[in-house]
Design an enzyme around this catalytic site. Sequence first.
Site, PDB file in Angstrom:
ATOM      1  N   GLN A  58      38.377  18.490  55.717  1.00 42.67           N
ATOM      2  CA  GLN A  58      38.504  17.300  54.882  1.00 42.67           C
ATOM      3  C   GLN A  58      39.958  17.140  54.467  1.00 42.67           C
ATOM      4  OE1 GLN A  58      38.524  17.479  50.856  1.00 42.67           O
ATOM      5  NE2 GLN A  58      36.586  16.440  50.511  1.00 42.67           N
TER       6      GLN A  58
ATOM      7  N   GLU B 144      29.943  16.745  48.156  1.00 48.62           N
ATOM      8  CA  GLU B 144      30.683  17.975  47.889  1.00 48.62           C
ATOM      9  C   GLU B 144      30.302  18.535  46.525  1.00 48.62           C
ATOM     10  OE1 GLU B 144      34.912  17.577  47.267  1.00 48.62           O
ATOM     11  OE2 GLU B 144      35.249  19.714  47.605  1.00 48.62           O
TER      12      GLU B 144
ATOM     13  N   SER C   7      40.625  23.447  53.697  1.00 52.75           N
ATOM     14  CA  SER C   7      39.941  24.631  54.227  1.00 52.75           C
ATOM     15  C   SER C   7      39.679  24.412  55.711  1.00 52.75           C
ATOM     16  CB  SER C   7      38.573  24.846  53.566  1.00 52.75           C
ATOM     17  OG  SER C   7      38.600  24.493  52.228  1.00 52.75           O
TER      18      SER C   7
ATOM     19  N   GLU D 206      38.584  18.590  33.764  1.00 56.14           N
ATOM     20  CA  GLU D 206      38.972  17.417  32.974  1.00 56.14           C
ATOM     21  C   GLU D 206      38.406  16.146  33.617  1.00 56.14           C
ATOM     22  OE1 GLU D 206      40.968  19.924  33.809  1.00 56.14           O
ATOM     23  OE2 GLU D 206      41.247  20.784  31.810  1.00 56.14           O
TER      24      GLU D 206
ATOM     25  N   SER E  89      43.223  15.663  49.570  1.00 54.73           N
ATOM     26  CA  SER E  89      44.263  15.974  48.582  1.00 54.73           C
ATOM     27  C   SER E  89      45.645  15.997  49.202  1.00 54.73           C
ATOM     28  CB  SER E  89      43.996  17.344  47.961  1.00 54.73           C
ATOM     29  OG  SER E  89      42.812  17.317  47.225  1.00 54.73           O
TER      30      SER E  89
END
Lengths: 385, 397
Positions: free
Chosen positions: B115, B233, B150, B367, B118
């Site tokens: 994936q 996920e 990953s 958060e 990010s």
Amino acid sequence: VAEFSFTDEQAQLRSAVRKFCADNCGEEAARRLMESDPSFDRTVWGRLGAELGVLGLSVPEDDGGAGGTLVDQAIAVEELGAALACGPLFGTAFLAIPALVAASAGPVRTELLPNLVEGRRTAAFAVADRAGAFDPAALPVTASDSGALTGAVERVVDGGAADDLLVAATGPDGVALYAVDAAGPGVERNSLATLDLTRPQASIRFTDAPARPLAGPDEADRVITHAFQVGSALLAVEQVGAAQHLLDLAVGYAKTRMQFGRPIGSFQALKHKLADMLVDIEHARSSAYHAVWALTDGSDDPALAASIAQAVSSAAFTRIARDTIQVLGGIGFTWEHQAHLYFKRASTDAALLGSAEQHRSRVAELVLDNASADRAPWVATGAPA
Amino acid sequence: MCTVADSDRVAELARQVVAEHDPRNVPIPDYLGACYDAGLSWVHFPEGQGGLGVSRGLQAVADRILQGAGGPVPLGLNPMGYGMAAPTIREHAQDDDLKRSWLRPLATTEDLWCQLFSEPGAGSDLAGLATSAVRDGDDWVINGQKVWTSLAHRARWGLLLARTNPDLPKHKGLTYFVIDMHGPGVETRPLRQLTGQAEFNEVYFTDARIPDAHRLGAIGNGWGVAMTTLMNERSALGGSGSRRGAGTISDAVSLWAARPDLHTPVLRDRLTQLWLRSEAQRLTSERSRAAAGVGGPGPEASIGKMVGAELNQHIYEWCMDLLGAEGILYHGYAKKMDPDSEGDWRGPIQQRFLRSRANTIEGGTSEVMRNILGERVLGLPGDLRADTMAWKEIPRG
């Protein structure tokens, strides 16, 4: 029915109790009743029993109850807790009725149960608990050969206005549970001023008070222990109902209260506090209903399940009550706002039948003290792998 | 609907696969291929795409038989493939031939997936990502950098979220692609983490090309497609065992039992609090399973993800506090360049302690989870935004 699966009938029961509470309970009624003596409305209590039938939902039909399960009773209690319903729920529905149901058949049981279930009379459970457990070695009341009780029980919830008192006493044959007519001779009651004005207490002194045996030495321990476990589970569920009411209140306020030109709920400091309150209420609900199910179908050790429920729910309700006042700010500290009524109920419920800390201690005894070291994880020792 | 007939059919097909392909004797790809051909990889997918078109809840019926006979847990072998790529491909790939050509080798684990979301400049603010995709004929040309990927070094395909229009507000200018990780212009480098392991990678794109046929969903709808992936996920991260005392808490409880010499009342109470929170979360997962029935993942999965992440940290912190001076030893930071995605969790307590720092960051920081709970579950208003203009005008740094 599988754990955590609620039926359509139970959803209808919930709506019916919620509707009744909207009409008869809530802040306004609580404010009126907490200044009166007794601090509940006997007519409304009678309707809860006779009309709505929610005081003995898990009492067998032959004993005048609804013949349902403890899950039904819990649903009603959750709604009554949300509305801060005033009345001797703790003494009558949480403890006395479960004790009577657990006791063997007999004339006293037959006489008392229908009147309590129908709301014609109320009861208090004058048995001191040790953190929600029964300690027969420390009873302050003795029974004579003729069954007259002498001694004093301190801080009996709902004891001041109760018609029937269930009292544990040490008699000639051992510890037994007795029923005493509160209006009878030899009973002296002193009302105590309480932090939560909606949950009254009294100290009760017995002087050769006539009493009738309800559960003999062969079963008193089992009956009283069962009552404390059911009471712990129902008290936890009441805390869930009240805590949910507060969370809804706090969230509603955070959405509409404007400061710095924006709703205060848009600030992460408050949003995250409310999110943590949500997690706590969800955990409390799961733990409380798990205990209810464990007591219904025997799927778990009731002592452990009741202690988990009490530890989690007491901590959750007190935290949510505390944080609700914080979210409300100044208005939350006024007598005028309802928050303090729930905050005082939270402090009270947390202390009754054992504090969160005492139940945590019991959980530790049950799950840690005999834990197995079989799958202990590897600890690195400084030797290269 | 979940019918008895469907359940029987699934069980019968699973038994047939096991009878014809003994998982203890045939290679894993052959066995999982047989599962795919029988429609048992994800039973709620359409027939011909590894499914049977039956209720999602019946997957458990198939898995019990297929894994009970000694078959592998495919989610463990191809986590991004099974957990994220398959549901996204099923919903958004452009045609059935393409779906089939990706899904079967995914299912057999011959093609691993990764994936690519990010970036160094876009973590919690994923929609602010900068990797660009520029149209060139039938292709898209990709430039940029991804991080925390990953299995990128072993993956054949990647799920890529890239910016196709910098002139639109940030959520609207994204498009979702499948990229060939073996193609030119794709470079993967291991990223060493604070445990000493390299469980993740950085991926650099320099004029890498993707045919438009490998776009998932409409141009500019990448954010909507990514939500399919992310909800799956978080659901996978939040799911926990249903047995009391299982999971991370068992490490602490068995360590407690193994080391009576280190007992103190304070540690005992802290452990009890951790045990109670683990148990309350376990019961909450059970309760939401009972309420959700056979539905897909919902926002309550965010509670499980958040609580589980913080519990992991607190439990390993407790273990370290119990061990005291023994806990500050290690077994070495030997660099492993062939990342093993579970290596840290199989290591000693100290390594798990270090690894758990990532739990409240990966898959959505705690958060962000609290924002989701506040906004999506409680309905609280969103924060004031400073990023509603065209993406290219948003301040960055």
